[in-house]
Motif scaffolding. Structure first.
Motif, PDB file in Angstrom:
ATOM      1  N   ASN A  76      -9.717  18.378   3.224  1.00  0.00           N
ATOM      2  CA  ASN A  76      -8.329  18.433   3.719  1.00  0.00           C
ATOM      3  C   ASN A  76      -7.696  19.784   3.413  1.00  0.00           C
ATOM      4  OD1 ASN A  76      -8.455  15.865   4.751  1.00  0.00           O
ATOM      5  ND2 ASN A  76      -7.534  14.910   2.960  1.00  0.00           N
ATOM      6  N   GLN A  77      -7.941  20.308   2.216  1.00  0.00           N
ATOM      7  CA  GLN A  77      -7.411  21.623   1.872  1.00  0.00           C
ATOM      8  C   GLN A  77      -8.005  22.709   2.765  1.00  0.00           C
ATOM      9  OE1 GLN A  77      -8.130  22.221  -2.289  1.00  0.00           O
ATOM     10  NE2 GLN A  77      -6.375  21.002  -2.924  1.00  0.00           N
ATOM     11  N   ARG A  78      -9.289  22.615   3.043  1.00  0.00           N
ATOM     12  CA  ARG A  78      -9.933  23.589   3.919  1.00  0.00           C
ATOM     13  C   ARG A  78      -9.321  23.552   5.320  1.00  0.00           C
ATOM     14  NH1 ARG A  78     -13.202  23.853   7.842  1.00  0.00           N
ATOM     15  NH2 ARG A  78     -13.674  21.646   7.896  1.00  0.00           N
ATOM     16  N   LYS A  79      -9.116  22.332   5.848  1.00  0.00           N
ATOM     17  CA  LYS A  79      -8.521  22.196   7.183  1.00  0.00           C
ATOM     18  C   LYS A  79      -7.086  22.702   7.200  1.00  0.00           C
ATOM     19  CE  LYS A  79     -11.339  18.298   8.702  1.00  0.00           C
ATOM     20  NZ  LYS A  79     -11.340  16.871   9.021  1.00  0.00           N
ATOM     21  N   ARG A  80      -6.304  22.378   6.142  1.00  0.00           N
ATOM     22  CA  ARG A  80      -4.914  22.827   6.074  1.00  0.00           C
ATOM     23  C   ARG A  80      -4.865  24.352   6.010  1.00  0.00           C
ATOM     24  NH1 ARG A  80      -3.241  19.541   2.454  1.00  0.00           N
ATOM     25  NH2 ARG A  80      -3.883  20.765   0.658  1.00  0.00           N
ATOM     26  N   LEU A  81      -5.740  24.945   5.224  1.00  0.00           N
ATOM     27  CA  LEU A  81      -5.789  26.398   5.118  1.00  0.00           C
ATOM     28  C   LEU A  81      -6.164  27.025   6.454  1.00  0.00           C
ATOM     29  CD1 LEU A  81      -5.532  28.845   3.284  1.00  0.00           C
ATOM     30  CD2 LEU A  81      -7.924  28.552   2.670  1.00  0.00           C
ATOM     31  N   ARG A  98      -5.547  25.760   9.402  1.00  0.00           N
ATOM     32  CA  ARG A  98      -4.359  25.649  10.271  1.00  0.00           C
ATOM     33  C   ARG A  98      -3.320  26.702   9.914  1.00  0.00           C
ATOM     34  NH1 ARG A  98      -5.008  20.040   9.384  1.00  0.00           N
ATOM     35  NH2 ARG A  98      -3.381  20.128   7.808  1.00  0.00           N
ATOM     36  N   GLU A  99      -3.113  26.905   8.611  1.00  0.00           N
ATOM     37  CA  GLU A  99      -2.130  27.901   8.177  1.00  0.00           C
ATOM     38  C   GLU A  99      -2.557  29.310   8.580  1.00  0.00           C
ATOM     39  OE1 GLU A  99      -1.651  27.245   3.987  1.00  0.00           O
ATOM     40  OE2 GLU A  99      -0.522  25.389   4.295  1.00  0.00           O
ATOM     41  N   ILE A 100      -3.832  29.597   8.478  1.00  0.00           N
ATOM     42  CA  ILE A 100      -4.337  30.918   8.880  1.00  0.00           C
ATOM     43  C   ILE A 100      -4.160  31.101  10.381  1.00  0.00           C
ATOM     44  CG2 ILE A 100      -6.457  32.276   9.166  1.00  0.00           C
ATOM     45  CD1 ILE A 100      -7.298  31.217   6.387  1.00  0.00           C
ATOM     46  N   GLU A 101      -4.474  30.058  11.150  1.00  0.00           N
ATOM     47  CA  GLU A 101      -4.306  30.132  12.609  1.00  0.00           C
ATOM     48  C   GLU A 101      -2.833  30.330  12.967  1.00  0.00           C
ATOM     49  OE1 GLU A 101      -4.867  30.198  16.668  1.00  0.00           O
ATOM     50  OE2 GLU A 101      -6.259  30.553  15.028  1.00  0.00           O
ATOM     51  N   SER A 102      -1.953  29.603  12.296  1.00  0.00           N
ATOM     52  CA  SER A 102      -0.519  29.746  12.548  1.00  0.00           C
ATOM     53  C   SER A 102      -0.051  31.153  12.172  1.00  0.00           C
ATOM     54  CB  SER A 102       0.261  28.697  11.765  1.00  0.00           C
ATOM     55  OG  SER A 102       1.639  28.851  11.965  1.00  0.00           O
ATOM     56  N   ALA A 103      -0.503  31.643  11.041  1.00  0.00           N
ATOM     57  CA  ALA A 103      -0.121  32.998  10.620  1.00  0.00           C
ATOM     58  C   ALA A 103      -0.620  34.034  11.621  1.00  0.00           C
ATOM     59  CB  ALA A 103      -0.675  33.285   9.227  1.00  0.00           C
ATOM     60  N   ARG A 104      -1.827  33.821  12.127  1.00  0.00           N
ATOM     61  CA  ARG A 104      -2.374  34.743  13.116  1.00  0.00           C
ATOM     62  C   ARG A 104      -1.562  34.716  14.402  1.00  0.00           C
ATOM     63  NH1 ARG A 104      -4.899  34.734  17.488  1.00  0.00           N
ATOM     64  NH2 ARG A 104      -5.263  32.514  17.573  1.00  0.00           N
ATOM     65  N   ARG A 105      -1.196  33.494  14.844  1.00  0.00           N
ATOM     66  CA  ARG A 105      -0.455  33.366  16.104  1.00  0.00           C
ATOM     67  C   ARG A 105       0.954  33.936  16.006  1.00  0.00           C
ATOM     68  NH1 ARG A 105      -0.304  27.633  18.451  1.00  0.00           N
ATOM     69  NH2 ARG A 105       0.566  28.779  20.171  1.00  0.00           N
ATOM     70  N   PHE A 106       1.564  33.841  14.817  1.00  0.00           N
ATOM     71  CA  PHE A 106       2.955  34.246  14.683  1.00  0.00           C
ATOM     72  C   PHE A 106       3.143  35.466  13.773  1.00  0.00           C
ATOM     73  CE2 PHE A 106       2.962  29.688  15.680  1.00  0.00           C
ATOM     74  CZ  PHE A 106       3.603  29.763  16.902  1.00  0.00           C
ATOM     75  N   ALA A 107       2.064  36.187  13.509  1.00  0.00           N
ATOM     76  CA  ALA A 107       2.139  37.358  12.637  1.00  0.00           C
ATOM     77  C   ALA A 107       3.023  38.446  13.231  1.00  0.00           C
ATOM     78  CB  ALA A 107       0.741  37.905  12.370  1.00  0.00           C
ATOM     79  N   ASN A 108       3.039  38.551  14.524  1.00  0.00           N
ATOM     80  CA  ASN A 108       3.813  39.605  15.179  1.00  0.00           C
ATOM     81  C   ASN A 108       5.207  39.129  15.600  1.00  0.00           C
ATOM     82  OD1 ASN A 108       2.926  37.923  17.164  1.00  0.00           O
ATOM     83  ND2 ASN A 108       1.803  39.465  18.309  1.00  0.00           N
ATOM     84  N   GLU A 109       5.663  38.031  15.042  1.00  0.00           N
ATOM     85  CA  GLU A 109       6.970  37.476  15.413  1.00  0.00           C
ATOM     86  C   GLU A 109       8.106  38.461  15.133  1.00  0.00           C
ATOM     87  OE1 GLU A 109       9.596  33.418  14.712  1.00  0.00           O
ATOM     88  OE2 GLU A 109       7.806  33.762  13.515  1.00  0.00           O
ATOM     89  N   ARG A 110       8.081  39.123  13.984  1.00  0.00           N
ATOM     90  CA  ARG A 110       9.155  40.061  13.650  1.00  0.00           C
ATOM     91  C   ARG A 110       9.179  41.235  14.615  1.00  0.00           C
ATOM     92  NH1 ARG A 110       8.943  41.478   7.521  1.00  0.00           N
ATOM     93  NH2 ARG A 110      10.756  42.689   8.146  1.00  0.00           N
ATOM     94  N   LEU A 111       8.008  41.754  14.943  1.00  0.00           N
ATOM     95  CA  LEU A 111       7.936  42.886  15.873  1.00  0.00           C
ATOM     96  C   LEU A 111       8.441  42.471  17.253  1.00  0.00           C
ATOM     97  CD1 LEU A 111       7.068  45.734  16.732  1.00  0.00           C
ATOM     98  CD2 LEU A 111       4.798  44.785  17.165  1.00  0.00           C
ATOM     99  N   LEU A 112       7.981  41.333  17.733  1.00  0.00           N
ATOM    100  CA  LEU A 112       8.396  40.894  19.066  1.00  0.00           C
ATOM    101  C   LEU A 112       9.884  40.534  19.091  1.00  0.00           C
ATOM    102  CD1 LEU A 112       5.227  38.870  20.062  1.00  0.00           C
ATOM    103  CD2 LEU A 112       5.937  41.111  20.889  1.00  0.00           C
ATOM    104  N   SER A 113      10.402  40.004  18.004  1.00  0.00           N
ATOM    105  CA  SER A 113      11.847  39.733  17.922  1.00  0.00           C
ATOM    106  C   SER A 113      12.637  41.032  18.017  1.00  0.00           C
ATOM    107  CB  SER A 113      12.199  39.029  16.614  1.00  0.00           C
ATOM    108  OG  SER A 113      11.681  37.737  16.592  1.00  0.00           O
ATOM    109  N   ALA A 114      12.107  42.077  17.414  1.00  0.00           N
ATOM    110  CA  ALA A 114      12.785  43.377  17.465  1.00  0.00           C
ATOM    111  C   ALA A 114      12.705  43.990  18.858  1.00  0.00           C
ATOM    112  CB  ALA A 114      12.164  44.321  16.439  1.00  0.00           C
ATOM    113  N   LEU A 115      11.707  43.619  19.661  1.00  0.00           N
ATOM    114  CA  LEU A 115      11.579  44.168  21.018  1.00  0.00           C
ATOM    115  C   LEU A 115      12.435  43.428  22.046  1.00  0.00           C
ATOM    116  CD1 LEU A 115       7.763  44.941  21.181  1.00  0.00           C
ATOM    117  CD2 LEU A 115       9.654  46.561  20.987  1.00  0.00           C
ATOM    118  N   VAL A 116      12.893  42.233  21.716  1.00  0.00           N
ATOM    119  CA  VAL A 116      13.704  41.459  22.664  1.00  0.00           C
ATOM    120  C   VAL A 116      14.958  42.232  23.087  1.00  0.00           C
ATOM    121  CG1 VAL A 116      15.123  39.375  22.862  1.00  0.00           C
ATOM    122  CG2 VAL A 116      12.760  39.207  22.087  1.00  0.00           C
ATOM    123  N   PRO A 117      15.710  42.884  22.180  1.00  0.00           N
ATOM    124  CA  PRO A 117      16.868  43.678  22.632  1.00  0.00           C
ATOM    125  C   PRO A 117      16.482  44.856  23.529  1.00  0.00           C
ATOM    126  CG  PRO A 117      17.023  43.231  20.278  1.00  0.00           C
ATOM    127  CD  PRO A 117      15.674  42.776  20.726  1.00  0.00           C
TER     128      PRO A 117
END
Length: 180
Positions: A58-63, A65-84
């Protein structure tokens, strides 16, 4: 003594052989009890091992998922800054005349920016007038009376919204049509 004599000679039966011995029964009972305790301990250790293995899985699967989520949303701050930047380029294009020599450059810049951000999971959330109001993706700025637009539908879009990999980055700012 020959075989025949040995067979015909009655053996001396031991009186203790056939009779149950209390001491041996006690030892056997203690051994049986110890065996049962050891079996219970082994079963408990096996169950504990299974629980720990399941917990690790379960810990391996949760980790993962967290890595996949971090990968998918790692550039969130950069893309948020590009919206303006999108907003500024679109406002510049809305105010530029067709004869403006900078218009072609702004259009090219906007297209390239859109292409690069779409490749990283950013998508535009631009409801059209008449689309149903979705409180999960739209932010109502006002309620207006608009003929021909059903009540509760988007009447006007003030600002586009954006999704990052299907997660809301910025809601679309809209005016909602009110009931008559």
């Amino acid at each position: 003594m020959t075989q025949e004599q040995h067979e015909s000679t009655p053996s001396n039966p031991d009186p203790a052989e056939g009779a149950p011995d209390a001491a041996s029964d006690s030892v056997e009972a203690q051994l049986a009890e110890q065996i049962e305790l050891l079996k219970a301990e082994v079963e408990q250790a096996r169950a504990q091992g299974l629980l720990e293995r399941a917990d690790l899985e379960n810990q391996r699967k949760r980790l993962a998922r967290e890595i996949e989520s971090a990968r998918r949303f790692a550039n969130e701050r950069l893309l948020s800054a590009l919206v303006p930047v999108f907003d500024a380029l679109e406002a510049g294009l809305a105010n530029a005349s067709d004869a403006d020599p900078l218009r072609a450059g702004m259009e090219l810049t906007l297209r390239e920016l859109a292409r690069a951000t779409e490749a990283n999971g950013l998508s535009t959330l631009a409801p059209a007038p008449g689309d149903p109001f979705n409180p999960e993706h739209h932010q109502a700025m006002s309620i207006v009376e608009v003929p021909g637009v059903p009540p509760g539908a988007v009447a006007q879009v003030f600002q586009k919204g954006y999704l990052l990999n299907e997660r809301l980055l910025r809601p679309a700012m809209v005016a909602v049509a009110k009931a008559d």
